[in-house]
Design an enzyme around this catalytic site. Structure first.
Site, mmCIF file in Angstrom:
data_model
loop_
_atom_site.group_PDB
_atom_site.id
_atom_site.type_symbol
_atom_site.label_atom_id
_atom_site.label_comp_id
_atom_site.label_asym_id
_atom_site.label_seq_id
_atom_site.Cartn_x
_atom_site.Cartn_y
_atom_site.Cartn_z
ATOM 1 N N CYS A 116 0.817 -1.219 0.000
ATOM 2 C CA CYS A 116 0.000 0.000 0.000
ATOM 3 C C CYS A 116 0.851 1.270 0.000
ATOM 4 C CB CYS A 116 -0.935 0.004 1.202
ATOM 5 S SG CYS A 116 -1.936 -1.468 1.301
ATOM 6 N N HIS A 256 -3.181 6.800 3.407
ATOM 7 C CA HIS A 256 -3.615 5.528 2.834
ATOM 8 C C HIS A 256 -4.943 5.144 3.487
ATOM 9 C CE1 HIS A 256 -4.016 1.511 1.568
ATOM 10 N NE2 HIS A 256 -3.664 0.968 2.718
ATOM 11 N N ASN A 286 -10.265 -0.335 0.780
ATOM 12 C CA ASN A 286 -8.796 -0.274 0.716
ATOM 13 C C ASN A 286 -8.357 -0.704 -0.686
ATOM 14 O OD1 ASN A 286 -6.051 -0.674 0.927
ATOM 15 N ND2 ASN A 286 -6.151 -1.750 2.892
#
Ligand code: UT7
Length: 329
Positions: A116, A256, A286
């Site tokens: 990520c 994030h 996500n």
């Protein structure tokens, strides 16, 4: 003297699949509830790529949008980087497929894996390519098709992830705008808290590897959560310190998007009001390497981020990896 130049984001774009998968849809698939998912994660829905589309297709859409937004054409791009853990295939790189599909020149093109944190890692690499005058326009894409590696029978992970692509063109800055400071780090000793065991040379595809779901994402959510809050806070503070900027000066925090509780922890650590934080997790879930660039694209497109604003990007992910970029828009 070979003076270092500053890099800036010249153009930004995103590509979001049209198919919406809501928490209510998931209630019909696994033992979960809309209430649990919203309370524990902040996610209401996520997007799923159509079966006949590829990671490279979504990357191309975001790329063309970013190139157009920069006022350039594919022929102007000097280098392509794609941050992803869900490429079309292990090789060739998705970046090479993007190069061909957008009709770019024969230029360097490669994928890299930083979970990520991929977009942050990529922006720092682009910044350095620009600073050393290796090239003039870098196309950086963060793209994930996580729906293809999620175990749709595992309620602890399948409710979390979605598909998206975000892209930027990074070029030279001749004014105050651009990257002010960066920070990146990793700790591989925690690798097995968030990983996909199969598909590489350790567990090549076999009947057993498929039956045992080794080709699916695995995560120890609680442990990842604890590491994420600490690393995100550290990353934010280091970038601010390196640029000699106070947290009160930051106009936009773009973290994030893994969990609204992680985002809130980071926001409170920085003493920032909710209005200054860009949140897309409710709509997109996500999306790993795509989450920071898509959130930034949303806030640029809706007019929140304006020229001169200070923008702090922070991410954490598989590896573990983490990092930050502070930039002036
Ligand atoms: O993007 C890279 C970085 N990733 C992250 O940063 C993710 C970090 N982790 C998280 O966001 C959170 O840990 C999760 C959202 C994954 C999980 O939230 P949690 O508050 O840590 O829940 P938990 O794993 O401790 O589970 C609590 C309970 C368990 O039941 P028991 O053992 O208390 O009876 C789980 O079985 O919730 C249960 N549970 C669910 N219940 C309904 C787990 N998943 C679900 C679900 N629906 N989908």
């Amino acid at each position: 003297m070979n003076q270092l130049v500053k890099s800036k984001i010249e153009g930004i774009g995103k590509a979001i699949p049209s198919r919406v998968l809501t928490n209510f849809d998931l209630e019909k698939m696994v033992d979960t509830s809309d209430e649990w998912i919203i309370k524990r994660t902040g996610i209401r829905e996520r997007r799923i790529l159509a079966e006949d589309e590829l990671c490279s297709d979504l990357a191309v859409k975001a790329s063309l949008s970013a190139i157009e937004n920069a006022g350039l054409t594919p022929a102007d791009i000097d280098l392509i980087m794609v941050a992803t853990v869900t490429p079309d295939m292990p090789f060739p790189s998705t970046a090479c497929l993007v190069q061909s599909k957008i009709g770019a020149r024969d230029i360097p093109a490669y994928d890299f894996s930083a979970g990520c944190t991929g977009f942050i890692y990529g922006l720092i690499m682009a910044d350095n390519f620009l600073k050393t005058k290796y090239c003039n326009h870098v196309l950086l894409v963060g793209v994930e098709i996580l729906s293809r590696i999620v175990d749709w029978e595992d309620r602890s992970t399948c409710v979390l992830f979605g598909d998206a692509a975000g892209a930027v063109v990074v070029g030279n800055s001749n004014n105050d705008s651009g990257v002010l400071s960066t920070y990146m780090s990793a700790n591989g000793s925690l690798a097995d808290l968030l990983y996909m065991p199969g598909g590489g040379s350790k567990f090549p595809a076999t009947k057993e590897s498929v039956e045992n779901k080794l080709h699916c994402l695995k995560m120890e959510g609680n442990e990842v959560f604890k590491a994420a809050v600490n690393a995100m806070k550290e990353s934010a503070l280091v970038a601010l310190d390196r640029a000699n900027i106070k947290k009160e000066q930051v106009d936009w925090l773009i973290p994030h998007q893994a969990n609204i509780r992680i985002i809130d922890f980071l926001r409170r650590s920085l003493k920032m009001p909710e209005e200054k934080v860009v949140v897309t997790i409710d709509k997109l879930g996500n999306t790993s390497a795509a989450s920071v660039p898509t959130a930034m694209a949303v806030a640029v497109e809706d007019g929140r981020i304006k020229e001169g604003d200070l923008v702090l990007l922070v991410a954490f992910g598989a590896g573990f990896t983490w990092g930050s970029v502070l930039l002036r828009w």
